[in-house]
Design a protein around this motif. Structure first.
Motif, PDB file in Angstrom:
ATOM      1  N   PRO A   1      -9.013  46.276 -38.847  1.00 10.44           N
ATOM      2  CA  PRO A   1      -9.682  45.095 -39.398  1.00 10.44           C
ATOM      3  C   PRO A   1     -11.198  45.245 -39.515  1.00 10.44           C
ATOM      4  N   THR A   2     -11.775  46.222 -38.830  1.00 10.12           N
ATOM      5  CA  THR A   2     -13.235  46.343 -38.898  1.00 10.12           C
ATOM      6  C   THR A   2     -13.695  47.602 -39.630  1.00 10.12           C
ATOM      7  N   SER A   3     -12.753  48.420 -40.108  1.00 13.68           N
ATOM      8  CA  SER A   3     -13.236  49.717 -40.625  1.00 13.68           C
ATOM      9  C   SER A   3     -13.876  49.625 -42.004  1.00 13.68           C
ATOM     10  N   ALA A   4     -13.706  48.490 -42.705  1.00 19.27           N
ATOM     11  CA  ALA A   4     -14.406  48.377 -43.994  1.00 19.27           C
ATOM     12  C   ALA A   4     -15.723  47.615 -43.848  1.00 19.27           C
ATOM     13  N   LEU A   5     -16.112  47.308 -42.622  1.00 15.78           N
ATOM     14  CA  LEU A   5     -17.281  46.442 -42.410  1.00 15.78           C
ATOM     15  C   LEU A   5     -18.528  47.227 -42.045  1.00 15.78           C
ATOM     16  N   ASP A   6     -19.673  46.687 -42.447  1.00 15.16           N
ATOM     17  CA  ASP A   6     -20.937  47.258 -41.990  1.00 15.16           C
ATOM     18  C   ASP A   6     -21.046  47.024 -40.492  1.00 15.16           C
ATOM     19  N   PRO A   7     -21.753  47.939 -39.806  1.00 19.22           N
ATOM     20  CA  PRO A   7     -21.804  47.868 -38.331  1.00 19.22           C
ATOM     21  C   PRO A   7     -22.191  46.488 -37.796  1.00 19.22           C
TER      22      PRO A   7
END
Ligand code: ADP
Ligand code: MG
Length: 260
Positions: free
Chosen positions: A183-189
């Motif tokens: 769920p977080t791998s497409a998000l900016d840090p």
């Protein structure tokens, strides 16, 4: 390693029950002639928070997708909350109504507002009256801390906000189990933390969760069990302390050395 997890975590509700939520036995899946999942055996108890990790292509997404029949398995058994997944459409519908899923790429409907995204399935699948569906949606949008975005469209929100909408949208169906696929791998840090915080809150409320993620800080802080997959198999699993401190197989050691 756990710089994204700053908050104190309340584990008082994170109790694992004796009741089984998901039982997978001797399950195999092929894509054509490619044997993608091999003899998967897995028991998930209610209240467990399981992190699934492993190299790209190891079958993590396929496994998660088999649990709500987005993919079909060819042999063995998958039983979710007492319901066996077969080609019986009634069972598939029952399981899907109990299992929420959050994907890497949010998958919101771009032409619907945030509120409409959250009320669509409750109104059309659950036959919830619109007003009640909207109240429930606002409740969950508050929970993920974006009620003020309700009348905007997905394209007007940041990635982290969109992912929180996706989580709220799942919760509107009152699932008993939540599946997360990176769920977080497409998000900016800077947006990863806000999504992980939302997931931590769900865990604190006792939700049964299966998360494919490479956020090892999250695994350390929240998971009760970490499962490592490679080449379609569950290679190793353990509670996070032992898993990270003392990996047993060479494949796990190699994987951890690459990501930590
Ligand atoms: P992971 O999520 O661990 O990266 P996946 O479950 O997505 O792994 O994929 C496992 C393997 O199955 C990969 O080799 C991938 O190329 C293959 N695969 C995934 N989806 C399909 C599909 N729909 N058809 C054929 N092969 C697929
Ligand atoms: Mg994947």
């Amino acid at each position: 390693m756990s710089e994204v997890i700053e908050r104190q975590i309340d584990r008082s509700h994170m109790q694992v029950s004796d009741e089984v939520a998901i039982q997978i036995s001797q399950m195999n899946k092929w894509y054509g002639s490619f044997h993608v999942l091999r003899d998967i055996n897995m028991t998930v108890h209610k209240g467990e928070r399981i992190v699934i990790c492993g190299p790209s292509g190891s079958g993590k997404s396929t496994l998660i997708r088999c649990i709500n029949r987005l993919e079909e398995h060819q042999s063995g058994q998958i039983v979710v909350d007492g319901i066996e997944l077969t080609s019986d459409l009634k069972n598939i519908d029952k399981v899907r109504s109990e299992v929420g899923m959050v994907f890497q790429h949010f998958n919101l409907f771009p032409h619907l507002t945030i509120l409409e995204n959250c009320t669509l399935a409750p109104i059309w699948v659950r036959k919830t009256p619109r007003k009640e569906a909207e109240e429930v949606a606002m409740h969950y949008l508050k929970k993920v801390k974006i009620p003020e975005q309700a009348y905007k469209y997905p394209g007007q929100l940041s990635g982290g906000q969109q992912q929180r909408v996706a989580i709220a949208r799942s919760l509107c169906m009152k699932p008993r189990i939540m599946l997360f696929d990176e769920p977080t791998s497409a998000l900016d840090p800077e947006m990863i933390k806000e999504v992980l915080d939302t997931m931590i809150e769900l865990a604190e409320e006792g939700m049964t969760m299966l998360c494919v993620t490479h956020e090892m800080g999250f695994a350390q802080a929240v998971a009760n069990r970490v499962i490592f997959m490679d080449q379609g198999q569950i290679v190793e699993q353990n509670e996070p302390g032992e898993f990270f401190r003392n990996p047993k197989s060479e494949r796990t050691k190699l994987f951890l050395s690459q990501i930590l």
